[in-house]
Design a protein around this motif. Structure first.
Motif, mmCIF file in Angstrom:
data_model
loop_
_atom_site.group_PDB
_atom_site.id
_atom_site.type_symbol
_atom_site.label_atom_id
_atom_site.label_comp_id
_atom_site.label_asym_id
_atom_site.label_seq_id
_atom_site.Cartn_x
_atom_site.Cartn_y
_atom_site.Cartn_z
ATOM 1 N N GLU A 66 0.145 9.516 -5.026
ATOM 2 C CA GLU A 66 0.519 9.876 -3.659
ATOM 3 C C GLU A 66 1.320 8.787 -2.966
ATOM 4 N N ASP A 67 1.677 7.735 -3.682
ATOM 5 C CA ASP A 67 2.396 6.599 -3.092
ATOM 6 C C ASP A 67 3.888 6.900 -2.999
ATOM 7 N N LEU A 68 4.585 6.033 -2.271
ATOM 8 C CA LEU A 68 6.005 6.250 -2.009
ATOM 9 C C LEU A 68 6.855 6.111 -3.278
ATOM 10 N N ILE A 69 6.497 5.218 -4.188
ATOM 11 C CA ILE A 69 7.269 5.092 -5.432
ATOM 12 C C ILE A 69 7.205 6.405 -6.215
ATOM 13 N N GLU A 109 0.843 -1.208 0.000
ATOM 14 C CA GLU A 109 0.000 0.000 0.000
ATOM 15 C C GLU A 109 0.873 1.251 0.000
ATOM 16 N N LEU A 110 1.921 1.223 0.796
ATOM 17 C CA LEU A 110 2.843 2.362 0.890
ATOM 18 C C LEU A 110 3.496 2.645 -0.463
ATOM 19 N N LEU A 111 3.923 1.577 -1.130
ATOM 20 C CA LEU A 111 4.603 1.724 -2.416
ATOM 21 C C LEU A 111 3.634 1.941 -3.571
ATOM 22 N N GLY A 112 2.366 1.555 -3.375
ATOM 23 C CA GLY A 112 1.387 1.671 -4.451
ATOM 24 C C GLY A 112 1.413 0.487 -5.400
ATOM 25 N N VAL A 113 1.713 -0.720 -4.873
ATOM 26 C CA VAL A 113 1.694 -1.941 -5.693
ATOM 27 C C VAL A 113 0.230 -2.354 -5.898
ATOM 28 N N PRO A 114 -0.188 -2.583 -7.132
ATOM 29 C CA PRO A 114 -1.577 -2.983 -7.374
ATOM 30 C C PRO A 114 -1.947 -4.264 -6.611
#
Length: 400
Positions: free
Chosen positions: A208-211, A149-154
């Motif tokens: 808005e994700d960390l990546i 979730e933090l990285l924005g992985v689907p």
């Protein structure tokens, strides 16, 4: 030279290394291990010095033959964990800038709700009578979902992450087989390719994700992450972040189940949860050994570590040192004087420590809040590795 007869391949030592640590600590604070060909620091003072002394560095050397470990070497050569200043300073500054945007606290309510949902699912499956594996049902799932979730992985890709991580971290153990090494390299290659594609997508469409933040971050000097550094940072956050949290969750819950009076104490006073988390990390450390290399001759614990030689801090031994911890072999969820070094120390202090604490407080908080009884169904099965200490299965009966 004092040489320690510590057999890290002995199943009894892997299952419970603490008596062996205590016996060795009583002999000398720093001892040579012939099998590992490195020095081991057994006391809190010496282990802490190993982590903090700037003459002892993380000096990465590519695994040989280099053509066999191309991807594995790439994700370590560019990792903050394997760097020293000034490269370490630059990379940590960039990553910290992204982390400082409130990612961790932004996720706290979501993490707490996820933990409740996972515990409710375990309770429903157990029904107060059937054993369920808390490790696979919650401990493994929560930190992976949080990092993803933090990285924005689907969501559809998240099941890929833990198998990749599991395969890679097995390379840190001693006595590896060729099959383990080949699996680690395959996992590293697949992980790198996946993250390159994900990062390329974020460059075109920032979120808005960390990546997205790592893709766009620049510091005051105008520096930014290279693509290899970005990919490596994401892999490190997942591997180091979730492996430690999974193992604190498993080791910690097992410790509470084996000390029911401490579990009840925590139920009676949930305000003890933050100190309890620190105590669970101290009592059974998720990472047992951290290596450094002498960049010049270094005197430590009464021995001289020559330039180029490795020395390792035994974190689990340091965290049970009676010179620092009163009754170190006793689990005390209210222990306040607790300078454990499970997150490391010095410039390599774990950058993900705040996130780990959020996850652990959420998962143990949900277990206490959503159950009236927790009971070990049958003996837990421990993983056979020494360096990364964790369980394979934790069968628990949960009552709502």
């Amino acid at each position: 030279m004092t040489a320690v007869p510590l057999d890290l391949s002995d199943p009894a030592v892997v299952a419970d290394p603490y008596p062996a640590f205590a016996a060795a600590r009583a002999q000398a604070p720093v001892q040579w291990h012939e099998g590992l060909q490195l020095w081991l620091a057994f006391t809190h003072a010496e282990a802490n010095a190993v982590l903090r002394d700037r003459r002892l560095g993380r000096i990465w050397r590519d695994r040989e033959p280099a053509e066999r470990f191309g991807s594995f070497n790439l994700i370590h050569r560019n990792a903050i964990l394997e760097m020293e200043p000034p490269d370490h300073t630059r990379l940590r500054r960039l990553i910290s800038t992204a982390f400082a945007r409130g990612h961790v606290e932004r996720l706290r309510p979501w993490v707490q709700e996820l933990a409740r949902e996972l515990v409710d699912g375990l309770v429903e499956r157990s029904g107060g009578s059937e054993p369920v594996d808390v490790l696979s049902g919650m401990a493994e799932q929560l930190p992976v979902d949080v990092i993803a979730e933090l990285l924005g992985v689907p969501h559809a890709d998240r099941p890929l992450l833990r198998p990749w991580s599991n395969a890679i971290v097995k390379m840190y153990e001693y006595g590896r087989t060729t099959e383990v090494e080949e699996a680690a390299e395959r996992a590293a290659a697949e992980f790198v390719a996946y993250l390159r594609e994900l990062a390329a997508g974020r460059r075109k469409n920032l979120g808005e994700d960390l990546i997205s933040h790592l893709v766009s971050v620049r510091d005051a000097e105008g520096d930014r992450l290279t693509e290899d550094e970005l990919v490596t940072t994401c892999i490190l956050l997942l591997n180091a972040g979730h492996e430690a949290t999974v193992n604190v969750s498993g080791n910690g819950l097992l410790a509470l189940l084996e000390h029911p009076e401490q579990l009840q104490r925590l139920r009676d006073d949930p305000g003890l949860l933050p100190t309890a988390i620190e105590e669970l990390m101290r009592f059974d450390s998720p990472l047992q050994l951290f290596e450094r290399t002498a960049t010049e001759d270094v005197g430590i614990g009464g021995v001289t570590v020559p330039a180029g030689q490795k020395i390792a801090a035994l974190l689990g031994a340091a965290n049970r040192d009676p010179a620092v911890f009163t009754e170190p072999d006793r689990l005390d969820v209210g222990r306040t004087d607790n300078p454990h070094i499970s997150f490391g120390a010095g410039v390599h202090f774990c950058i993900g420590a705040p996130l780990a604490r959020v996850e652990l407080q959420a998962s143990f908080g949900a277990l206490l809040e959503r159950t009236s009884r927790l009971e070990l169904a049958y003996p837990a099965r421990r993983r056979p590795e020494f360096v990364i200490r964790g369980l394979r299965e934790l069968p628990v009966v949960l009552t709502s």
